[in-house]
Structure formats: C-alpha cells, structure tokens
Design an enzyme around this catalytic site. Structure first.
Site, PDB file in Angstrom:
ATOM      1  N   ALA A  55      41.191  18.936  43.866  1.00 18.06           N
ATOM      2  CA  ALA A  55      41.939  17.848  43.450  1.00 18.06           C
ATOM      3  C   ALA A  55      42.661  17.044  44.729  1.00 18.06           C
ATOM      4  CB  ALA A  55      43.158  18.404  42.633  1.00 18.06           C
ATOM      5  N   GLY A  56      43.021  17.823  45.810  1.00 18.70           N
ATOM      6  CA  GLY A  56      43.505  17.262  46.999  1.00 18.70           C
ATOM      7  C   GLY A  56      42.575  16.641  47.826  1.00 18.70           C
ATOM      8  N   HIS A 277      41.515  36.918  33.609  1.00 18.41           N
ATOM      9  CA  HIS A 277      39.919  36.896  33.519  1.00 18.41           C
ATOM     10  C   HIS A 277      39.285  38.214  33.321  1.00 18.41           C
ATOM     11  CE1 HIS A 277      35.993  35.772  34.711  1.00 18.41           C
ATOM     12  NE2 HIS A 277      36.344  34.647  35.037  1.00 18.41           N
ATOM     13  N   ARG A 341      37.613  33.656  27.589  1.00 14.14           N
ATOM     14  CA  ARG A 341      38.056  34.909  28.419  1.00 14.14           C
ATOM     15  C   ARG A 341      39.143  35.553  28.059  1.00 14.14           C
ATOM     16  NH1 ARG A 341      37.914  31.061  34.080  1.00 14.14           N
ATOM     17  NH2 ARG A 341      35.735  31.386  34.196  1.00 14.14           N
ATOM     18  N   HIS A 412      44.248  35.205  36.706  1.00 12.37           N
ATOM     19  CA  HIS A 412      43.188  34.407  37.495  1.00 12.37           C
ATOM     20  C   HIS A 412      43.686  32.864  37.633  1.00 12.37           C
ATOM     21  CE1 HIS A 412      39.518  32.728  38.830  1.00 12.37           C
ATOM     22  NE2 HIS A 412      39.281  32.154  37.870  1.00 12.37           N
ATOM     23  N   ARG A 446      42.024  28.585  29.723  1.00 11.29           N
ATOM     24  CA  ARG A 446      41.097  27.741  30.262  1.00 11.29           C
ATOM     25  C   ARG A 446      39.659  28.353  29.995  1.00 11.29           C
ATOM     26  NH1 ARG A 446      37.940  27.453  34.704  1.00 11.29           N
ATOM     27  NH2 ARG A 446      39.106  29.454  36.002  1.00 11.29           N
TER      28      ARG A 446
END
Lengths: 648, 249
Positions: A55-56, A277, A341, A412, A446
């Site tokens: 992202a950065g 995870h 997951r 995770h 996620r």
C-alpha cells in the site's frame, strides 16, 4: 449475556459516505464528484506516507507520478523489506483469462461471502473493479508473473473460490509485487518527487484544528526525534497480528502507528477480526520467535488428513488409506481442501482438540502430496511448490516429497484496523489509511490472494483520486514546527521513550510480550467465550500495570536501541489488546475469524447474528484503560444477500 | 547443547570494535541461529548488559534483512540459505561460532552486527525500474512473454537484497546484485526500452558507492540465499558492452 452490551457507551452511528447509485457505478460516480488539483499546484502539496509495503510503496509511487511531493517513511533499513514481501501465494483479479466463468461481480461476491458479510460492499466492489488494472500495471512494471508456454499469464485457484483467478510469481508473489512498487517508487525518488526516510518509527500524529497535518518520527539509528509536516498523511503500516507474539508476521510488525492515531481521534474498527491461517509450520519449542506460513496454494494439490484412530502414532506412510480421515473432503465435498481459511483452521483445531492431532506435540495435521506426486510426477509438483518444500525441509528437517508436511493454524492477517470511509479517510480528516492498516474490504475473514490486491488497489488506484479531493476541497493553512500541536506531540513522544527507560525494572520486554501473546492465544484465539474474554481483559490490564512497574529497558534513547523499539511497541500492544478483547466480548455472534463458542450451529459451524450485529464496530478512544465509545456503521447488503456461508 | 559464541561488538559507526565471547547453554537443534541470539540477549539483559544488536525481520528467508558473517562465511555454512534459516542442528555440542557483521566499504557498521546497506537502495534508484506511470498499462496479455523467458526473469528477480554477495566477495563487489536486476529487466519486453541507460547508470553507481570490481571468483553465487547465478554478471557485462558501444556511436 445482554449485560455486556448494555454497559457500552454507544455514540452516534457513522456514515461511510458511499456514493449513491448502482453498485457498478459508484466508483465512477465518486470520481466524477471529486474536485481536482490543478497540475501546477500539485507540487505545492506535501504528502506523508508511513510504511512502504504494497500500500505505502504503491501510494508513494502513484502520488509522486502525479506531481505531489511525497515523504515516505519506514521502520526497516530499506523500503523493500516491508512485510508484504513475505506473501507467497498470489494476487486475485477478475480477468477471466481461464474462461471459467469469472467476472468482476463474482470476485466481488466471493470476497463479500468469504468475509462472512462483515465487509463494506461498495469498497469490495471497487476492489474487484480495479483488480484487472493492477495486473496490467504490475506486468508493465516488469513483475515476472508465471506464464503459459504461449506467453500468456497463468492462474491458479485459492481457498473460497471455484474459479482460477490467482496470478502468481512462483511462491514469491508478494516479493515480486513489492519489488515492482518499490521500483516504481525508486523512479520517483530519482526524480526528486519522493523523499525516503528509512529506519523511522512513527511516534505520534500531529492534528491541527482537527485535521491531520504531520507526524512525529523517531530516527531509529540516532534516536533523534523529527517533526514532519504535510497536507495529508497516509498510514500504510500493516496489521497487528504480533499482539499474539507468535504469528506469521515479521518481527517488526506492530500496532504503534495505528494505535497512536487512534489515540488522536481515529476510530478503531473491528479489532477482534483476526485471521488464523490454516497452513503454518507447527511450533516446536518455547524459544520459538515466530511462525512460518506455508502458502495456501499448497491446498490445491495437498490433501489434509489425520488418522482415523485417536492417538495413532504410526509414521504417516504406514497408515493405510482406509485408516486416514480426509476430514475437509468429507465435510465439505464441493470445496474440499480449498475451503476458506477460517473454516480450514477451525476444522484442524477441532480434530487436534479431539485427540487426532499428529507429530510430537499433537498440535498438527498432515498436508499430504503423495497423491499429487503419483498423479503428476515429482517434477511437476516441484515446479509448482519447490521453494516451499525446500523451506519446509530447512525448518523441520523432514522431506515433504517423502513424508507429508505437518501443519497447524497460526495468526496471520488482521481484518480489523482504523475505520475509513469510502475515500479511505479516517475519522481524523486528512488521515488516510490504506491496506491492512484499515478495516474495510475483508470483513471478518480474508480470502486468499486478496490482501495483495487490496494493498495495491488502495495505493495505486484509490488514494491518488481521493487524496486529491481532500486537498482541493480543504483550506489548509501553513503549519510550522512551533505550532502548539506539534510541540505537544513532540513532548508526549519524548516522554513516552523516557518513561520506558526510567522504569528500570527486572523483567525483559520479550517476557511481557510472550505473556501477552499467551493470553491472546488462549482467550482471544481461534475460539472465544464471554468468560474467557473477561478473564483476558483483566489479565491484560494487570500485565500492563506490571509492565510499567517492572520492565527493564537497557541503554539510552539517544542511539540505536532495538530493545527500546520493542518496548515501545509492546507498551502499545498492551493498551490495544484490551480493546481487542472488549470488541470480541461485545460481538455476541460468530463470524469469519471471530468464533464465539456460545454461537455455533449444532454441526459446530459459525453462527452469525445479522439482526443484531450486521455492523462495523468503530471504537472511539477515551483514555488508557477506559471503556471506549462504540460507534456503529450499519452494513447494507444490496447485491449479496447475507446467507449462511456454506462450502459443503 | 552448549555453544560458545564469539561475537563482534561495536557501539557505533565511529567506535572501535572487539570480539566478545559468550556461552549459550540449552541450545535446541531446532532453533534458528537468530533464536539462539534471542536466548543469549535475554540472558544478557537480565544481567544488565546491553543485548547484541542484529538485523532481522521476517525470519522466513525472504525480506533480506538478516545477514551475518558466521565463521567467515556470509549467512553461515549452508549454501543458498539466509542467516534466519540457519538451524542450530548444523552445529554440535561444544562448537565455537564466530559472528561478525558483513564487511564492505559500502556497508558501514552501525552497531554490533548491523550494517548500513542503503547503498543498495541508491543502486536501484539509479535505474532498476521500468518507467511506466500508473493506470495506463495495456492488457497484461497484450505482450506475451514466453514461459522460459519469464522464468529466467523470475530467477533473477528473486534477489532478496541482503548483501551477502558483497560480503562474500574479496573485493566487496556488487556485481551479482546489479547483474540480477539488470538481467531481470533486460529479459522482459517491458524493460527493454531503457536497457542501455539502466546498465550504464547502475554500473557507474556501483563505482561511486565504493563497491569493488568483479574478479569472477563466484563466491557471491555460493553465498546467495536466493540462488542467483553468476550468469547474471555475464549478462550484465554483455549488456554493458552493448550499451557502451552504442553510446559511443
């Protein structure tokens, strides 16, 4: 159990400022509504980017390309070392190159469903829309994705999806995507548009007249404090999984920057959503410093099983086929080993708790490639997963071509984070939060290969638009370092460091971190109960008090001091952990990574409560150890009607 | 098992350094070398002594942060493996291990085992990228890349930037690092437009940063945790030759 929630101070509900209109038109509508910054004026704006992961780094590159002056900070010695580099498996996109029925809508639907209907639909839809552009851009940057013989891109499948939409670069996809973004950023550094500041830790956010205008940084090599001012701040500092001590996160991942922003007014959303995870190398001893993940892509070909007989200690290869329990294939025939997951993790824990676990500790299940090797040959398997097999062998001294891998779930990725609106702006105007540090796209769970997608979507394709709108529509007076808000933040940051050194107690920082981690794993881990969470809150509070009375930090704050860095981060984890436990306690339902034992179906599956909890819990800081105020963002599901998540 | 560790201690960049000896007891063979240092540091701190500073982060062999000379070898005795993946089962009870920082003029020591590798970032900034702006790329399949070529590019792109190649080289040359980057991008159609400028700029930057010349002894390849081949150096030299000749025209 209603008492918990009756005692919570509930504030006003919050508006995510999602554009009107049909789902597929929202992002376009928003872009049309946005004010633009004149190209000649862009160079006058300074943007601060904290963190250089996907992202950065992508945000820094994209903003630099537009002409803004960007200052980018990271805690590592080089921006290239951000933890995004460790992501193995891949990145999703709705290209439908394999012609197997994928579409933007299906990627969106899978992600919302995978997140157990706790993400914001509009953000996820945008994520699916821009996913294809991400692949195009990364290829243009020279990311060497895997290819078919003819030269076109190849795909594989991941948990939670029935189409092949995951692009990958061997088992090093995160590395290659990050190096791509880092290279794009390097190009801007060369032109002078981006200035980098490695080995800096963010100590505080500077808020002037309610608007984020800068940061206090500590130079980790010299110990010096620095004030950096700008017109907007982008926080891209990743997740807080290390609150558990043992996790798959890099050792330096921490919550400090996000937590300090929270203390300055940014609401913290859904902190209890933590992804465990399923395919991690099991812990082997008490000295263990971290856990290593095996890519989820292994579940494409590896079959998960435990012995049918309790306590069967025979070597795996001596257990005949009919005495093996392929429990995921049995329970979830249509998704099999590729269930999401949270489902795979809970099923592994259930088998181990019931006494069927394997290995020395009994805290592991098998991930077996025997059938894949028989079917496709060792070479094919090696071409797909060679480096992962090698890594496994290095760590465990076992050859996974000969004996099945042993895996166990591990902490995770964190789906909670600072609350942001549709524009990725937090409740502090001018403070934008990107990637894992925000909360918006993944809901309570996620899906695989979606984190890399979100990091790059936020950085390359969302923030360049939305930050422009903020800059063009705000009146930002010039701020200098002698502004009272800057001075105050500086004094507080210095005091924090000094007070850590001044405790001069008898216990090491690491011992506190381990104890915090044990509390978190035992009571806020894969399964949670009201009683356990209350116990956790009390113990965290006691541990925090003990920390501030008895921690031992050696050396001074005036030079390179890794022990002091760690101490500051653990101090913040201790404050944050209490909010985490509290959020988990108040959420009287099970969803995604948050499994409350009180709320399960007779078959032991997670049971959501959409009537009472179909909202984002965004917490407002009220003082250390004080109960935070709960603000709710009600979630509307227009396109994906919440249903019981089934992978059978 | 019991291990004797001789470790380099240096308070700061301008301070003199020296070797210090420590005994570490109860070393478990499954521990990594870095976990052994963690255990030793815990002990030192409880004794009121400053812990040994060392670089580490992901501990999964991919971030490239860790890196120590162990018994004179970059990342220790195992081939193609970073320090964080070195397990204590590579040693036996009673062994003495020597741990020093990576040594190169371009990597000044910051403290104890920690060196400053920002010269690597500056090398990359001098040309290790494809100049393309966000948002305008054609469809990813518009330019096919044969599988073999993509694999070659990937093998070179796999560099973790740890600096072991420099530390292992008697001349502290960065040829393998730069060779990997140059190879990665010159294999791909996307990187071809700038290939000449890239190699000329990056090679010039190597000299400027104080890296030595390559003498083809291949120690870099032996030490590289990512298994980068010295063919990358040959490729870089070819690219450099072609670029120099064209630049003269």
């Amino acid at each position: 159990m209603a008492t918990v929630n009756e005692n919570i101070a509930t504030g006003s509900s919050i508006d995510a400022r999602v554009p009107e209109g049909a789902m597929h038109e929202k992002w376009e509508t928003r872009i049309k509504q946005m004010k633009l910054v004149n190209p000649a004026n862009k160079r006058k704006f300074e943007i601060i980017v904290v963190g250089t992961g996907l992202a950065g780094a992508s945000a820094s590159a994209a903003l630099g390309e537009l002409g803004y002056h960007v200052k980018t900070f990271c805690i590592n010695d080089s921006p290239r070392r951000a933890h995004s580099i460790a992501a193995q498996g891949g990145i999703n996109a709705a290209k439908n190159y394999p012609n197997d029925g994928d579409s933007v809508w299906r990627l969106f639907y899978d992600t919302v469903k995978g997140g157990d209907y706790r993400s914001r639909e509009s953000n996820v839809y945008r994520l699916a829309q821009v996913s294809n552009k991400i692949i195009d851009h990364c290829v243009a940057l020279g990311v060497p994705f895997a290819r078919e013989y003819g030269g076109t891109l190849t795909n594989r499948s991941f948990g939670g999806a029935q189409v092949s939409r995951t692009f990958y670069a061997r088992g090093q996809t995160g590395q290659q995507l990050l190096l791509g973004a880092y290279a794009a950023m390097n190009r801007q550094i060369q032109t002078g548009k981006v200035e980098t500041f490695p080995k800096r830790e963010m100590m505080d956010l500077i808020v002037v007249d309610g608007v984020a205008r800068g940061v206090i940084m500590r130079n980790l090599v010299t110990g010096e404090f620095e004030t950096h001012l700008g017109d907007a701040v982008c926080l891209c500092t990743g997740g807080y999984g290390n609150v558990y001590y043992l996790s798959t996160n890099a050792k330096n991942c921490n919550v400090t920057a996000a937590w300090r922003c929270h203390k300055r007014g940014a609401y913290f959303a859904n902190p209890c959503y933590t992804q465990i995870h399923p395919t991690c190398i099991p812990a082997s001893g008490s000295y263990q410093s971290k856990l290593t993940l095996m890519s989820e892509s292994l579940r494409n070909d590896g079959r998960i099983w435990v012995p049918k007989a309790k306590g069967d200690k025979r070597p795996a290869n001596q257990i005949p086929e009919d005495e093996r329990d392929y429990y995921l294939e049995e329970r979830y025939p249509s998704f099999g080993n590729l269930v999401p997951r949270d489902v795979a993790s809970r099923a592994a824990k259930e088998r181990c708790d019931a006494g069927y676990g394997v290995g020395a500790t009994g805290q592991a299940v098998y991930l077996d490639f025997r059938d894949a090797i028989e079917r496709d040959g060792k070479q094919t398997v090696a071409a797909k997963y060679g480096n992962l097999f090698q890594m496994y062998e290095e760590i465990t001294a076992e050859d996974p071509y000969q004996v099945p891998m042993r895996i166990y779930p591990a902490v995770h990725y964190t789906m909670g984070g600072l609350w942001v609106d549709y524009d990725l702006q937090s409740t502090v105007p001018g403070l934008f939060v990107l990637g894992e540090a925000n909360f918006s796209d993944h809901g309570a769970n996620r899906l695989g290969a979606s984190a890399l997608m979100q990091g790059l979507s936020d950085g390359y394709f969302v923030i360049p638009y939305t930050i422009g709108n903020h800059l063009a529509s705000s009146k930002l007076e010039k701020v200098t370092e002698d502004h009272p808000a800057c001075k105050e933040a500086m004094v507080e940051a210095r005091n924090k460091i000094e007070s850590l050194i001044n405790v001069n107690g008898s216990k090491t920082v690491d011992s506190f971190h381990r104890r915090l981690g044990a509390i978190m794993w035992d009571y806020c881990g894969m399964a949670r109960t009201a009683e356990g969470l209350q116990t956790a809150s009390e113990r965290i509070r006691e541990l925090r008090e003990e920390f501030w009375n008895d921690v031992k930090v050696l050396g001074s704050g005036a030079d390179f001091n890794q022990n002091l860095e760690h101490a500051g981060r653990v101090a913040d984890f201790l404050e944050f952990a209490e909010l985490f436990a509290h959020d988990a306690l108040h959420r009287e339902e099970s969803c995604g990574g948050h499994f409350r034992e009180e709320h399960q179906t007779p078959e032991g599956e997670a049971k959501r409560d959409d009537e009472n909890f179909k909202y984002v819990a965004a917490w407002e800081f009220k003082g250390v150890g004080e109960q935070e105020t709960l603000h709710k963002e009600e979630l509307d599901f227009v396109e994906c009607k919440p249903s019981t998540r089934s992978y059978k | 098992m019991r291990i004797k560790l001789k470790v380099w201690r240096q308070a700061g960049p301008d301070q003199p350094g020296r070797l210090e000896t420590h005994e570490v007891e109860d070393v478990n063979p499954d521990m990594s070398f870095l976990e052994m240092l963690d255990v030793l540091n815990e002990k030192l701190m409880l004794e009121g002594k400053e812990p040994i500073a060392f670089d580490h982060d992901c501990r999964e062999g991919i971030c490239g942060t860790c890196g120590v000379m162990i018994d004179g070898q970059a990342h220790g005795p195992n081939r193609n493996s970073p320090t964080c993946q070195l397990r204590m089962r590579s040693y036996k009870d009673g062994d003495t291990i020597l741990a020093e920082p990576f040594r190169a003029k371009a990597f000044p020591v910051l403290k104890d085992l920690v060196v400053d590798r920002s010269s690597f970032d500056r090398l990359q900034q001098s040309g290790g990228y494809v100049s393309v702006n966000t948002g305008n790329a054609p469809d990813a399949n518009a330019i096919p890349v044969p599988q073999k070529i993509a694999e070659h590019a990937m093998s070179n792109a796999a560099c973790i930037g740890c600096g072991a190649c420099v530390a292992a080289c008697k001349n502290a040359s960065a040829a393998l690092f730069v060779g990997a980057k140059v190879s990665h991008l010159s294999f791909l159609p996307q990187g071809k437009g700038e290939r000449h400028e890239r190699v000329l700029n990056m090679v010039a930057k190597m000299d400027e940063e104080g890296f030595g010349a390559c003498t083809n002894t291949s120690e870099c390849q032996a030490a590289c945790p990512a298994g980068i081949s010295v063919q990358a150096i040959a490729k870089m030299n070819r690219e450099y030759m072609a670029a120099s000749l064209l630049a003269e025209e």
